[in-house]
Every structure is written in C-alpha cells, then in structure tokens.
Design a protein around this motif. Structure first.
Motif, PDB file in Angstrom:
ATOM      1  N   LEU A 416       0.825  -1.203   0.000  1.00  0.00           N
ATOM      2  CA  LEU A 416       0.000   0.000   0.000  1.00  0.00           C
ATOM      3  C   LEU A 416       0.857   1.250   0.000  1.00  0.00           C
ATOM      4  O   LEU A 416       1.962   1.279   0.549  1.00  0.00           O
ATOM      5  CB  LEU A 416      -0.903   0.016   1.239  1.00  0.00           C
ATOM      6  CG  LEU A 416      -1.894  -1.119   1.398  1.00  0.00           C
ATOM      7  CD1 LEU A 416      -2.698  -0.938   2.675  1.00  0.00           C
ATOM      8  CD2 LEU A 416      -2.818  -1.219   0.194  1.00  0.00           C
ATOM      9  N   SER A 417       0.336   2.289  -0.619  1.00  0.00           N
ATOM     10  CA  SER A 417       0.930   3.622  -0.532  1.00  0.00           C
ATOM     11  C   SER A 417      -0.199   4.616  -0.342  1.00  0.00           C
ATOM     12  O   SER A 417      -1.353   4.322  -0.653  1.00  0.00           O
ATOM     13  CB  SER A 417       1.742   3.952  -1.793  1.00  0.00           C
ATOM     14  OG  SER A 417       0.910   3.944  -2.938  1.00  0.00           O
ATOM     15  N   PHE A 418       0.136   5.791   0.179  1.00  0.00           N
ATOM     16  CA  PHE A 418      -0.888   6.817   0.355  1.00  0.00           C
ATOM     17  C   PHE A 418      -0.474   8.115  -0.318  1.00  0.00           C
ATOM     18  O   PHE A 418       0.720   8.392  -0.494  1.00  0.00           O
ATOM     19  CB  PHE A 418      -1.184   7.061   1.848  1.00  0.00           C
ATOM     20  CG  PHE A 418      -0.079   7.759   2.613  1.00  0.00           C
ATOM     21  CD1 PHE A 418       0.093   9.143   2.556  1.00  0.00           C
ATOM     22  CD2 PHE A 418       0.776   7.027   3.440  1.00  0.00           C
ATOM     23  CE1 PHE A 418       1.095   9.781   3.261  1.00  0.00           C
ATOM     24  CE2 PHE A 418       1.798   7.661   4.157  1.00  0.00           C
ATOM     25  CZ  PHE A 418       1.951   9.050   4.060  1.00  0.00           C
ATOM     26  N   ALA A 522       4.392  -2.928   7.294  1.00  0.00           N
ATOM     27  CA  ALA A 522       3.279  -3.801   7.640  1.00  0.00           C
ATOM     28  C   ALA A 522       1.919  -3.142   7.508  1.00  0.00           C
ATOM     29  O   ALA A 522       0.919  -3.827   7.270  1.00  0.00           O
ATOM     30  CB  ALA A 522       3.445  -4.301   9.084  1.00  0.00           C
ATOM     31  N   PHE A 523       1.823  -1.832   7.666  1.00  0.00           N
ATOM     32  CA  PHE A 523       0.513  -1.192   7.728  1.00  0.00           C
ATOM     33  C   PHE A 523       0.636   0.301   7.469  1.00  0.00           C
ATOM     34  O   PHE A 523       1.740   0.860   7.421  1.00  0.00           O
ATOM     35  CB  PHE A 523      -0.123  -1.413   9.115  1.00  0.00           C
ATOM     36  CG  PHE A 523       0.722  -0.930  10.263  1.00  0.00           C
ATOM     37  CD1 PHE A 523       0.770   0.425  10.607  1.00  0.00           C
ATOM     38  CD2 PHE A 523       1.485  -1.822  11.005  1.00  0.00           C
ATOM     39  CE1 PHE A 523       1.555   0.867  11.647  1.00  0.00           C
ATOM     40  CE2 PHE A 523       2.283  -1.380  12.053  1.00  0.00           C
ATOM     41  CZ  PHE A 523       2.315  -0.032  12.373  1.00  0.00           C
ATOM     42  N   LEU A 606      -9.236  -3.239   6.827  1.00  0.00           N
ATOM     43  CA  LEU A 606      -9.405  -1.932   7.441  1.00  0.00           C
ATOM     44  C   LEU A 606      -9.892  -2.150   8.864  1.00  0.00           C
ATOM     45  O   LEU A 606     -10.968  -2.716   9.088  1.00  0.00           O
ATOM     46  CB  LEU A 606     -10.446  -1.077   6.697  1.00  0.00           C
ATOM     47  CG  LEU A 606     -10.143  -0.613   5.287  1.00  0.00           C
ATOM     48  CD1 LEU A 606     -10.548  -1.678   4.290  1.00  0.00           C
ATOM     49  CD2 LEU A 606     -10.889   0.675   4.996  1.00  0.00           C
ATOM     50  N   TRP A 607      -9.078  -1.752   9.826  1.00  0.00           N
ATOM     51  CA  TRP A 607      -9.513  -1.749  11.212  1.00  0.00           C
ATOM     52  C   TRP A 607      -9.988  -0.337  11.527  1.00  0.00           C
ATOM     53  O   TRP A 607      -9.273   0.640  11.321  1.00  0.00           O
ATOM     54  CB  TRP A 607      -8.344  -2.083  12.135  1.00  0.00           C
ATOM     55  CG  TRP A 607      -7.925  -3.515  12.146  1.00  0.00           C
ATOM     56  CD1 TRP A 607      -7.012  -4.112  11.329  1.00  0.00           C
ATOM     57  CD2 TRP A 607      -8.387  -4.522  13.042  1.00  0.00           C
ATOM     58  NE1 TRP A 607      -6.878  -5.424  11.639  1.00  0.00           N
ATOM     59  CE2 TRP A 607      -7.705  -5.717  12.698  1.00  0.00           C
ATOM     60  CE3 TRP A 607      -9.307  -4.550  14.097  1.00  0.00           C
ATOM     61  CZ2 TRP A 607      -7.902  -6.905  13.373  1.00  0.00           C
ATOM     62  CZ3 TRP A 607      -9.497  -5.730  14.775  1.00  0.00           C
ATOM     63  CH2 TRP A 607      -8.807  -6.908  14.418  1.00  0.00           C
ATOM     64  N   ALA A 650      -2.277  -4.869   3.892  1.00  0.00           N
ATOM     65  CA  ALA A 650      -2.457  -5.707   2.699  1.00  0.00           C
ATOM     66  C   ALA A 650      -1.469  -6.856   2.643  1.00  0.00           C
ATOM     67  O   ALA A 650      -1.204  -7.391   1.586  1.00  0.00           O
ATOM     68  CB  ALA A 650      -2.308  -4.856   1.448  1.00  0.00           C
ATOM     69  N   GLY A 651      -0.928  -7.249   3.786  1.00  0.00           N
ATOM     70  CA  GLY A 651       0.079  -8.301   3.796  1.00  0.00           C
ATOM     71  C   GLY A 651      -0.506  -9.680   3.988  1.00  0.00           C
ATOM     72  O   GLY A 651      -1.704  -9.864   4.198  1.00  0.00           O
TER      73      GLY A 651
END
Length: 701
Positions: A416-418, A522-523, A606-607, A650-651
């Motif tokens: 993931l990237s933002f 990781a997140f 998604l938490w 997304a791992g």
C-alpha cells in the motif's frame, strides 16, 4: 529527432501504426467525414448527459449530427449539445489534418497531402466568417470558431502543426497563400489582445489560458518566420520564462494543484518549445526563476503516478478520458525524445493502455487496434526509437511536495501507498478536500482514489465532485469545508517508516482538523482528530473505495429511512446507506475487508476504532462514469470532539489493532505529537506519544 520516414524504416512499430492511421483516414473519406462546419463550436464541457453525468458519445463519421447519445441510452438534441458537438467536430478535423500530414510524410502519397491541405485551406477561408462568439459566457475570453479563445488556441496549434509538417515535406500552398495569411493575422491579433486582457487588465498572468495563448502565438510566428516576435514572447511579461516561474511551483507542480492542468500547461509549453526550436531557440534548457523546468514537470508526474503508471486525478481533471490519455502520451513521447528517461516510460505505457482500451470499446470500426503498445497518432508524430525501456516501475521512495501541499508515502515491503493533500485550495480548479488521503495498491491499483471531475456542464461538478463528502476526509454538520489552505506540521520518511502530521485550522469556523499518517512495511495508521469550539450535529469521516466491502465478523444491520445519514446539499443528497454497525452494540475495533477492484484474489483489511455508528454507503463513482456507484464507509461521531482511527493492511500475515489503554474517542490531547517505534523480538510496537496509548503488533514469522 527522427522524421516519420526514418521511423518507418528504423522501427518495428511505425509501419503497422501508419497503416492503421491511413485506413482510418480512408474510412472517413468514404463517409465524407471531412466537411468543415460553417457553424462555430460552443463549449465542450456541455457535452454531458444531465441524468447520468457522463460525456456524450462522438462519432467522427457523422458529418452533421443532430442527436447526441449518452452511453447509458439517453438521446439528446438541441442546445447546448449542438454547440458542444461542434467543438468535438472542429477539434477532430484539426487532428485529422495533422494525421493526414503525418501519413503523407510516411508514405509520400499525394492524396493524404491533399486531404490535409484541403482541411487547412477550408478553415483558413471559413475562419473570418465566424463571428466573435455571441453565445460565450461572460467570464470567457471569446473565440470565433469556439466559445472560448482557449479552445481556439488549442485547435489552432494542431492546424499549425499540420501546416508545418506539410511545409517540411516541401508542399506548397499557392492556392491559399492569401487565406492563410489572413488566418494567421487574425489569430495573432485575437491571441495578442486576449493576452493583454489576461496579463495586464485582469492581472492573471499565471492563468493556464496564458500558456495556450502563448503557444498559439508561437505557432503563428513559426509559420510566418517572425523570430523577433517569438523571442519577445519567450522573455516578456507573461511570456514563457515568466509563466514557468509563476505558473509552476518550485517543487515542479502546476500552481493549481491539478494533475490535469499540470499536463495541460506542460503540453502548451512543449508546443511553444517545438515552435521556438524551429526558429533556432534551445528550449530544453529553459528554467523558471526557482528552477522550474519542463523536465522537472515530467519527472514530478512520473513520481506521482501509481505503480501502474496511472496519474492521480488531483483537484479538477478527468478520472480517465481518451483525449486526456492522448495528451499524456504526447508530452511523454516528447519527453522521451528530449530527455530519454526510463522512469517516464510507465506513465506513457499506461496512457497507451487507456487509449487502446477506449479504442477497443469504441463503436468506431476504423480506430487503430494497436501497434505494439504505441497505438496512436502521438507515437507516429512524436515518438522515437524502436525498443523502449521496461514499463515496470522500480521501487520508489516517498514523495514530498511542500510547495504544492502533497505527500506520497511509500515503504519497501508494503504493497500500500498513500497520497495526502494538505496544500492550497487550488483556485477555480480546487476542491474542498483538505487532509484528503487516497490509497493505492501495488498490484490492484487505486483503492480509494480522488474521483476526478466531470465535464463542467454537469450539475455534479460542484455539488459532488468538488465537495468534501466525495473525498476521504472529514466533513462537519453535513457541509463542505471552506476554501482553505492546510499545512504539514511534520514530515519524515525513510526506507522503513513514513510519518506525516497535517493540520487545517480554517476548514470550518472554530474547528481544527489534524490528521496523522504513519506507515511501516506492515501497515498504514490513519489517526484523524477534530476539535470544535461549538456543538456539532455530526462529524463524518469518509472512505470511498473501489471494489467491495465486507465485515469480517457479523453482518451489516438494516437501517430505517429516518436513520440514514442523508441530506439535501453538500453531496449528501447523492449518498445512499445500505447498512450500519451501531457503536453501542460493538465497542472497540471493527474489521472490514475491501476486495481489490481489479478482480485479483486479494483484499486489504481496514480496522476502524469506533464506539459510534459506521455506515455502509454508496455514492457516484469516478468521474468517467458517475452512474456506476461505488461503495464506501461513513463513520459518524456526534459532539465537539472526535477521533477517527483506521489501520490499512495488505500483507499475508494478520495485523491486530488493539488499544493499550481504554482510549476514549474524542479525547486526544496534543501534548506531544510524535510516534515512537520499538522493535521487540519479532514484533513492531507503535505508540502514540500523547497521554492515550495505541499499540500494534505484527508477527514477522
């Protein structure tokens, strides 16, 4: 620079593409598709369905259309659709003039030279007969062949490119010397007058209009050989050097913060550079006062693109559109020819993928199928070389654009990237979207993107796509944010972690918005705080995602009409809620899965930390097809303070979200804003350093 005949003999792709482009011209000629309309065009932005808000279909085989079809089946007639269709027709004819000139350059067949010359001569004779457009809107600089002088400038540069390509091949225009002279003179006069209005009367030299007025004038001067006028246009107030200095920020991004208008302005710059080089100027070394360059503007696009080469639709600009893909292909083909950078190739390849996709779904039987992945006129005219570097992007570092107010977080090992938006509003092309965050997946592409912008004639332009509720940020009391500029309080990035702290103090009266993004391999942790001086009805956190959502545990609860988070304005009228999870029934963390939109067998987790209602909603989708609804989440908190916490993962290994203390929502006090990371054994522990603690554990087996 290779000419077209050299491409035919020196590459494996040019002959195939040339044959396809020639076939297209032959089909159009048989259909009498090259008649010049005697009516001027209107404003292309009005070529949009009022019900589905999608661009209407255009068939260049139609010499004179009176009905205009929506992709969803609507059939429209009359104004403003007639005038908007005429824009498409005029622009397509200019493109076909360039295409015919290119085919002639590659084949030497006189019929294609005659076709290009015929289009040019007919327009040269017709142009003085178009009136200064009586139906143009009051804010526009009025054209003759179009409502806007801007449209006229773009159209004129294409015709001039065709004219110059024919001249390069030794073609004469003896039968139209006088009409062409009148056309060039009238075009110069109007473009110069509008520059005067824009730069000196309206005091807006940085406007993207200016870049195109300059480009059109540069084309006239290249066609007429007036080097001294072109030199003045480069160096004077509002000229190329000046516009590059004020229209592009020092971090190399166009001042409106719009990816589309960045491409739009860069294309005008490159056209002007092309014309200037014909008269002996070297435009590759052109620089703005703070180091702005054409090369830097291309570089920043390549850095902003996702791992597939797709450009984010920041602020105004289409999510995806054939004409836009062609513009991207053009500037990156020119860029490759001048700078030869392998990192530009993925963006070019993605543009051709979009062009090929549009052509494959088109009703027009004559569109080019593909010549390798170089599949359009832009390749034949501007492309060079036989083999190109790989279109695979290597791992890239995070991107920091402090002047424009954007940041991209990337960490090796995290798929993931933002992309975060904290900067200036963006003027007339800006959105009410401060602290918006988009997510991308390295394989799956866009997860929660900027949605882009519909044609400006659509009612959804301001009521949905520019508004806050269509973005992944926070809205208060069911209203869009005010026009404001946020700030980045802190930014740090390494190959192991990224941290961004953003703040907006004036998005709502008496309100402070603060958002923290923390990324490891990781997140991505997303912590959003809202503090209001007075009571709020609702504070809403939005997440619009492509693909589908499901709860990992339990089911969405049904909701009544009265319980739906709806409204009559600020985009809420377009929201439909299908279910919710009530906060009083499920305190603590909520785990959802978003299935990737590409159909690959993967998802992200998604938490959400919440003791308040989370709604499952849908809303208009990306701007290329608003009728295709997209799913999303709306997390609502009542009161004067709110804390929204989300974790994206997304791992392969699960990531658990748990709270080291009983964190009361809305009670985050900023005594110290910093994240501390400890590596203990096979776990990463992340603690938020204020009085409330947040703990994450990931097993690195």
């Amino acid at each position: 620079m290779m000419n077209i005949r050299e491409k035919i003999t020196g590459t494996s792709w040019a002959q195939t593409l040339l044959d396809e482009l020639r076939e297209e011209l032959d089909v159009l000629s048989a259909a009498e598709g090259f008649q010049i309309p005697v009516e001027p065009g209107g404003w292309w932005h009005q070529y949009v369905c009022p019900e589905h808000h999608t661009e209407l279909l255009f068939d260049p085989l139609e010499a004179d259309a009176m009905q205009y079809k929506c992709p969803h089946g609507c059939v429209l007639s009359g104004e403003p659709y007639r005038g908007a269709w005429l824009v498409y027709k005029h622009q397509s004819l200019a493109r076909y003039a360039l295409q015919a000139a290119a085919v002639y350059s590659g084949t030497g067949e006189a019929s294609y030279a005659e076709l290009a010359r015929t289009i040019l001569e007919r327009y040269a004779r017709q142009f003085p007969l178009y009136p200064i457009h009586p139906d143009a809107q009051g804010w526009m600089l009025k054209g003759r062949a179009f409502h806007q002088a801007l449209s006229e400038a773009i159209w004129a540069t294409t015709l001039i490119r065709a004219y110059l390509l024919l001249k390069d091949e030794g073609l004469d225009f003896k039968s139209a010397v006088q009409p062409l002279a009148v056309f060039f003179d009238m075009l110069e006069t109007s473009m110069a007058q509008y520059r005067q209005i824009l730069i000196f009367e309206r005091k807006s030299p940085q406007n993207n209009y200016t870049a195109w007025l300059n480009a059109a004038l540069a084309g006239v001067y290249a066609a007429t050989g007036e080097r001294s006028k072109l030199e003045a246009l480069i160096s004077g107030e509002g000229g190329l050097r000046h516009h590059l200095s004020i229209g592009v920020k020092p971090d190399q991004f166009e001042f409106e913060g719009s990816t589309y208008y960045h491409v739009f302005v860069l294309r005008a710059y490159l056209i002007m550079g092309e014309m200037a080089e014909r008269l002996g100027f070297d435009m590759k070394t052109m620089k703005g006062e703070e180091g702005q360059t054409f090369e830097g503007m291309l570089d920043i696009l390549a850095e902003l693109a996702n791992d597939s080469g797709y450009l984010p639709a920041l602020h105004d600009g289409p999510y995806q559109r054939l004409a836009y893909a062609r513009e991207i292909a053009e500037i990156f083909e020119i860029g490759l020819a001048h700078y030869g950078k392998a990192e530009h190739v993925p963006v070019l390849a993605e543009a051709y993928r979009q062009i090929g996709s549009e052509q494959a779904s088109s009703q027009d039987e004559f569109t080019p199928k593909a010549a390798g992945w170089r599949n359009s006129l832009e390749a034949l005219v501007f492309g060079i070389g036989d083999t190109l570097p790989s279109s695979e992007l290597p791992p890239r570092p995070s991107l920091w654009l402090p002047d424009s107010g954007f940041a991209v977080g990337r960490v090796n090992g995290n798929r993931l990237s933002f992309l975060a938006d904290f900067g200036a509003h963006g003027g007339s092309h800006g959105h009410y979207d401060k602290l918006h965050v988009s997510l991308e997946h390295a394989i799956g592409g866009s997860l929660s993107p900027e949605l882009g912008m519909v044609p400006y004639g659509s009612a959804l332009r301001k009521s949905w796509y520019a508004g806050t509720s269509s973005h992944n940020t926070v809205s208060v009391n069911g209203q869009s944010q005010l026009e404001t500029t946020g700030e980045a309080v802190q930014w740090s990035a390494s190959d192991k972690a990224v941290y961004l702290w953003m703040r907006a103090n004036d998005a709502y009266p008496g309100c402070v918005l603060q958002r923290h993004l923390f990324q490891t391999d990781a997140f991505i942790l997303d912590w959003f705080d809202v503090v209001l001086e007075s009571e709020a009805t609702a504070i809403d956190w939005w997440y619009h995602g492509l693909g589908s959502f499901k709860l990992s545990i339990g089911e969405w609860e049904g909701i009544t009409h009265s319980d739906k988070p709806s409204g009559q304005s600020a985009g809420y009228e377009y929201i439909d809620a299908h279910g919710k999870v009530a906060g009083d029934r499920r305190p603590g963390a909520l785990l959802l899965e978003q299935q990737l939109p590409t159909g690959i067998n993967s998802s992200i987790q998604l938490w959400l930390h919440a003791n308040s209602n989370v709604y499952h909603v849908d809303a208009p989708g990306p701007a290329d097809n608003p009728a295709q609804r997209m799913k999303g989440l709306l997390h609502r908190i009542e009161g004067t303070k709110a804390t929204f916490i989300a974790l994206y993962h997304a791992g392969e290994q699960p990531v658990e979200l748990r709270f080291a203390t009983g964190l009361p929502v809305g009670e985050a006090h900023y005594t110290k804003a910093e994240f501390i990371i400890d590596s203990i054994g096979n776990s990463w522990n992340c603690r938020y350093s204020n009085e409330q603690g947040l703990s994450f554990t990931k097993h690195l087996e």
